[in-house]
Design an enzyme around this catalytic site. Structure first.
Site, PDB file in Angstrom:
ATOM      1  N   LYS A 101       0.836  -1.201   0.000  1.00  0.00           N
ATOM      2  CA  LYS A 101       0.000   0.000   0.000  1.00  0.00           C
ATOM      3  C   LYS A 101       0.869   1.248   0.000  1.00  0.00           C
ATOM      4  O   LYS A 101       0.654   2.172  -0.794  1.00  0.00           O
ATOM      5  CB  LYS A 101      -0.898  -0.031   1.242  1.00  0.00           C
TER       6      LYS A 101
ATOM      7  N   ARG B 210      -3.337   2.982   8.514  1.00  0.00           N
ATOM      8  CA  ARG B 210      -3.618   1.829   7.655  1.00  0.00           C
ATOM      9  C   ARG B 210      -2.442   0.859   7.674  1.00  0.00           C
ATOM     10  O   ARG B 210      -1.304   1.266   7.510  1.00  0.00           O
ATOM     11  CB  ARG B 210      -3.846   2.318   6.210  1.00  0.00           C
TER      12      ARG B 210
ATOM     13  N   GLY C 217      -5.879 -10.740   7.083  1.00  0.00           N
ATOM     14  CA  GLY C 217      -5.838 -11.033   8.519  1.00  0.00           C
ATOM     15  C   GLY C 217      -5.373  -9.872   9.366  1.00  0.00           C
ATOM     16  O   GLY C 217      -5.418  -9.910  10.594  1.00  0.00           O
TER      17      GLY C 217
ATOM     18  N   MET D  96      -4.780  -5.759  10.818  1.00  0.00           N
ATOM     19  CA  MET D  96      -5.646  -4.784  11.472  1.00  0.00           C
ATOM     20  C   MET D  96      -6.458  -3.979  10.461  1.00  0.00           C
ATOM     21  O   MET D  96      -5.980  -3.640   9.397  1.00  0.00           O
ATOM     22  CB  MET D  96      -4.789  -3.816  12.281  1.00  0.00           C
TER      23      MET D  96
ATOM     24  N   ARG E 158      -3.436  -1.412  -6.563  1.00  0.00           N
ATOM     25  CA  ARG E 158      -2.610  -2.621  -6.520  1.00  0.00           C
ATOM     26  C   ARG E 158      -3.028  -3.511  -7.685  1.00  0.00           C
ATOM     27  O   ARG E 158      -4.109  -3.321  -8.248  1.00  0.00           O
ATOM     28  CB  ARG E 158      -2.793  -3.368  -5.194  1.00  0.00           C
TER      29      ARG E 158
ATOM     30  N   HIS F  85     -16.007  -9.054   1.508  1.00  0.00           N
ATOM     31  CA  HIS F  85     -14.962  -9.945   2.023  1.00  0.00           C
ATOM     32  C   HIS F  85     -15.119 -11.339   1.456  1.00  0.00           C
ATOM     33  O   HIS F  85     -14.170 -11.945   0.950  1.00  0.00           O
ATOM     34  CB  HIS F  85     -15.041  -9.974   3.554  1.00  0.00           C
TER      35      HIS F  85
ATOM     36  N   SER G 171      12.242 -43.657 -14.466  1.00  0.00           N
ATOM     37  CA  SER G 171      11.119 -42.805 -14.106  1.00  0.00           C
ATOM     38  C   SER G 171      11.118 -42.733 -12.587  1.00  0.00           C
ATOM     39  O   SER G 171      11.060 -43.763 -11.914  1.00  0.00           O
ATOM     40  CB  SER G 171       9.822 -43.403 -14.630  1.00  0.00           C
TER      41      SER G 171
ATOM     42  N   CYS H 232       7.100 -39.506 -12.203  1.00  0.00           N
ATOM     43  CA  CYS H 232       5.708 -39.934 -12.369  1.00  0.00           C
ATOM     44  C   CYS H 232       4.932 -39.980 -11.056  1.00  0.00           C
ATOM     45  O   CYS H 232       3.851 -40.536 -10.993  1.00  0.00           O
ATOM     46  CB  CYS H 232       5.640 -41.287 -13.068  1.00  0.00           C
TER      47      CYS H 232
ATOM     48  N   TYR I 176      10.980 -35.192 -18.863  1.00  0.00           N
ATOM     49  CA  TYR I 176       9.534 -34.994 -18.813  1.00  0.00           C
ATOM     50  C   TYR I 176       8.999 -35.132 -17.391  1.00  0.00           C
ATOM     51  O   TYR I 176       9.664 -35.673 -16.517  1.00  0.00           O
ATOM     52  CB  TYR I 176       8.809 -35.982 -19.742  1.00  0.00           C
TER      53      TYR I 176
END
Ligand code: ADP
Ligand code: MG
Ligand code: MG
Length: 898
Positions: A33, A103, A112, A114, A359, A475, A784, A851, A871
């Site tokens: 911010k 802020r 989460g 303040m 943002r 929210h 593999s 794999c 791969y």
């Protein structure tokens, strides 16, 4: 030589008034911010002046027993003085008070943390000054009551219900229904009651000293970094505790100064669909969180959006046309500048626009794809940047089912399409219950009036979320989109009666635990479970995948054994099968009898006779699979599980199998007992079966090669067959298996008078195999890495039993992540690296793949790219995720070399 080590640390950075001491590159120090407020100021946008206290102060605070650096107060005082002179007001001055907001702002935005405190600096004296300055007593006391409530709730930890009840009492007494119906005198009375309530609760009056208010709020931000919600959010999103949060102190502007004032939020594009149109909500004569709090219904920004929604209340474009024009150009400038979709917060004070936040906007996977593809098409970013912009794991949202439009729907309520995808589950009304049932493996839909950060664990545990209140930026909507959970918000007709465990809608009553379905793409809530359909993978998805494929080095294959899996895999772009398990084919109901007969046989002759019955069926499986794969490589693993898995165990099962097959029950039981193992995982399984009973592998190899020749003979492209031996540990073992395989293959070639391309290799899933990979590579043409078993055998942890203790390890930070989900790169990864080096030293062109589950995990794929595997192979649904992750890994590796 005396060096001056006492360089003063700068703890505070100013912004606003047409310039700034920081910029967008300083997110680590200023938080997201703060850095963006500085950047916007430097761009010359109207940002109310303020300053950012750095994340280093947060780190210092926790390293020093919650003390601040000694010179912090001076730096804050200087910065505040600068703001005062820019704004022409003084903090705490009863005649001309400066008010500020406090802020929080970490590097990554964190729900989460303040909540923001607005209007700080108000007290019994400054409120009078504000009233005079504004010429509006009602506005001043409205601001004061907001401040007392916010500060008491956020900083003093008093329950906000207390304040809501007081306000309700006043409204009832005055017989008014909306906040706007209260006069200055009414608000003054509310303020008096608020203050009294705070004093009753705390035993001391509401803090009147602005300086004390300011430091109270600053400390509350730093304290909130360590609250449970923030900790949980960090763990869920892999955010390190060491980052810390910054604090932003900013001069207030007021959206609650009448009909030409407003506050709002906007996205430069639609965060749900990615559509390139300004999107958002605003409210006239309101402040801060009013828009998302769901107290009043917000209005649309554009006329077009209002008309589409069928709203009567004017849009911002219509109500405040001049400011809107300015706003639109600011928003366009921001998107061009940041080269990404922006999430913006703004306020209009008496017709003047102020920017309060920007943002990169959170978005659904669908929107992420569209925005990335569009921005590249618009020339704002490159195709490679577009590839890097989409989180591979988020594609999961698009690869999941949606409601079948053809199936009947019993719609019980409509809300907003807040986060796409559909989900079915039992209704629960609390986050705790969602968490509890979710942990027990139940599918639940969390239904609430409105969610708040305390609900975050329950939201994570639920398959979907419905709220009765709140808009598209509430929210619930924002968090659900971030989590990839379907969400319907603002379904206003729902009457949730938590006490009686019911909800009522349109005259119908439902109980907790009734099954409902929600469609987050349409906003519908439906009764019962509804038929779902598979996703469509064209359009932007296909475009981005093409771009990803053009930079990718790793090949992506799928783990598949059925025709359905194989078809899905190809549809998702798999370039072969990396693991085809043959045992599933043995369990087939019309084969299991022959398999059991084979196991019960007393000698090789008896086993061969039974195997001959299985051969044609197994051959047919492979013909189908090879046909679907059209010439792509297919790795087939020979029989792996211990034989007793195919036998009945209890006397009851034995009796029913005997009755069905005519096999001797006594013999069945005896054989089952003989084959019983204390530790089957380390028992007679994998290639140990092939060593003890070579005829089993011989018949399987024969079925594979015959099938391949059949396919080739039918004119279709012949598959590249890769025959894989599981659980190999020793060079000599591999030698034996190779000779057995080659001998069988050659025999079939001779019989048919025709050959196909084939390879023989080892599944590396034991530490010894990895360490002695050089020996294996003498005989194996490919490896593999079976990382599920390799993780089990390296840690000595059984995956199926790890649930009991793994959480304790993760909570204590001993394991960062579940090693069965994301590859343990230090340990298991090191074995892979060793095997890669030693295998290649013996056989430079040894083909290497992975794999296990990890083949579809982006972080593990990055590792595979770094060690240079050929791969990855994963479940069909994860193939697109793997393709994108492999492309990002390739780009990442190239950047590293630069
Ligand atoms: P969050 O991180 O939860 O979005 P913010 O710090 O962005 O919290 O604050 C929430 C809202 O409060 C902002 O969107 C804005 O409407 C309002 N706000 C914050 N600071 C100010 C300010 N200085 N003047 C006016 N409104 C503000
Ligand atoms: Mg904000
Ligand atoms: Mg295995």
């Amino acid at each position: 030589m005396v060096a001056d080590t006492m360089v003063k640390t700068r703890w505070v950075y100013a912004f606003g008034g047409g310039g700034a001491e920081g910029d967008a590159s300083m997110k680590n120090l200023l938080g997201g911010k703060g850095a963006n407020l500085a950047e916007m100021s430097s761009l010359g946008l109207p940002v109310p002046p303020g300053f950012t206290i750095t994340t280093e102060v947060c780190t210092y605070y926790y390293a020093h027993g919650q003390e601040y650096p000694s010179d912090l107060r001076d730096q804050v005082r200087d910065a505040l003085a600068k703001v005062e002179s820019q704004v022409g007001k003084t903090f705490g001055d009863p005649a001309n008070p400066l008010l500020v907001s406090v802020r929080s702002g970490a590097r990554a935005s964190m729900p989460g943390m303040m909540d923001t405190v607005l209007n700080l600096g108000l007290n019994d004296a400054t409120v009078e000054g504000l009233a005079k300055l504004a010429g509006d007593r009602r506005f001043a006391f409205d601001s004061y009551r907001r401040f007392i409530q916010m500060y008491s709730n956020v900083v003093l930890n008093l329950d906000h219900h207390m304040f809501e009840e007081i306000l309700d009492e006043h409204k009832e007494r005055l017989d008014v229904h909306v906040d706007t119906g209260l006069t200055a005198e009414d608000w003054e009375a509310v303020v008096a009651d608020y203050k009294q309530a705070v004093e009753n609760e705390r035993g001391e009056p509401f803090p009147q000293d602005p300086e004390a208010q300011l430091w109270g709020a600053i400390s509350a931000v730093f304290a909130s970094w360590m609250n449970d919600r923030a900790k949980f959010y960090r763990r869920m999103h892999d955010i390190p505790e060491s980052w810390g949060t910054a604090v932003n102190v900013q001069s207030m502007v007021f959206g609650n100064m009448g009909e030409t004032s407003a506050t709002g939020v906007a996205f430069t594009r639609n965060p749900s669909t990615g559509e390139n149109r300004l999107y958002g909500e605003f409210l006239i004569n309101a402040q801060g969180e009013d828009v998302v709090a769901g107290i009043r219904t917000p209005q649309a920004l554009t006329k077009a959006a209002r008309e589409e929604m069928g709203e009567k209340n004017p849009s911002m474009e219509e109500a405040l046309p001049e400011v809107f024009t300015q706003f639109k150009s600011v928003v366009e400038k921001l998107e061009k500048h940041y080269r990404d979709m922006q999430d913006i917060e703004f306020t209009v004070e008496k017709g003047r626009l102020y920017m309060l936040q920007t943002r990169n906007g959170k978005r659904t996977a669908k929107a992420a794809l569209k925005v990335a593809v569009d921005l590249a098409s618009e020339g704002l970013i490159t195709k490679e940047e577009a590839v890097m912009r989409v989180e591979p794991a988020s594609l999961d949202q698009l690869l999941h089912p949606t409601i079948d439009p053809a199936s009947p729907r019993d719609v019980i309520a409509n809300g907003l399409p807040a986060s796409p995808g559909a989900a079915t589950g039992k209704v629960v009304f609390t986050a705790e219950e969602a968490e509890r049932l979710g942990a027990a493996g139940e599918a639940v839909i969390l239904m609430r009036e409105e969610t708040s950060p305390e609900d975050i664990r329950g939201m994570d545990a639920a398959r979907g979320i419905v709220t009765a209140r709140g808009g598209m930026t509430s929210h619930a909507a924002v968090v659900a989109r971030g989590m990839g959970r379907p969400c319907v918000s603002g379904a206003g007709e729902l009457r949730i009666d938590q006490k009686s465990g019911e909800f009522h809608v349109r005259g119908r009553t439902f109980k907790a635990h009734d099954v409902i379905t929600i469609d987050g793409s349409t906003g519908e809530v439906l009764t019962g479970a509804v038929k779902m359909i598979e996703p469509e993978l064209s359009g932007d998805f296909a475009t981005l995948m093409t771009w990803a494929d053009s930079v990718r080095r790793l090949k992506v294959r799928a783990n598949a054994e059925t025709a359905l899996d194989a078809r899905t895999a190809r549809q998702f772009g798999a370039e072969g099968i990396g693991l085809c398990r043959t045992e599933h084919m043995f369990f087939d109901p019309d084969r299991i009898a022959a398999v059991r007969e084979m196991i019960l046989a007393d000698d090789e002759k008896g086993r061969r006779a039974a195997l001959e019955k299985i051969l044609p069926m197994q051959r047919q499986d492979f013909v189908e699979l090879f046909g679907i794969m059209e010439g792509l490589p297919v790795t087939i693993r020979l029989l792996d599980p211990p034989l007793h898995e195919f036998l009945p165990h209890t006397e009851e099962d034995v009796a029913s199998v005997a009755a069905a097959t005519g096999l001797d029950p006594a013999k069945l039981l005896r054989r089952a007992k003989e084959l019983h193992e204390v530790n089957p995982m380390l028992g007679h399984r994998g290639c140990r079966l092939g060593v003890a009973y070579p005829e089993i592998y011989e018949i399987q190899v024969r079925a594979i090669v015959e099938a391949a020749l059949d396919v080739a003979a039918s004119g279709k492209p012949a598959p590249i067959v890769e025959i894989m031996h599981p659980l190999v540990a020793k060079g000599e073992e591999m030698k034996f298996l190779r000779e057995l395989t080659d001998k069988t293959v050659k025999a079939v070639f001779a019989e048919r008078g025709r050959e196909i391309e084939y390879k023989v290799g080892a599944m590396v899933e034991l530490p010894r195999a990895a360490i002695r990979a050089g020996d294996l590579a003498e005989h194996a043409e490919f490896f593999s890495f079976g990382t599920n078993d390799l993780t089990q055998t390296t840690f000595g942890i059984s995956r199926d039993d790890s649930g009991r203790f793994l959480n304790a390890y993760i909570e204590k930070g001993i394991f960062e992540r579940d090693p069965f989900v994301s590859l343990d790169q230090e340990g298991v990864g090191d074995l892979i690296r060793i095997a890669t080096e030693r295998g290649r030293a013996t056989r430079p062109d040894v083909k290497l793949g992975i794999c296990g589950e990890h083949g579809g995990d982006p972080a593990s794929i990055q590792f595979c790219e770094a060690v240079g595997l050929d791969y990855v192979s994963c479940s069909a649904y994860r193939v697109p995720i793997a393709r994108l992750a492999a492309a990002q890994a390739a780009i990442g590796e190239r950047e590293k070399d630069r």
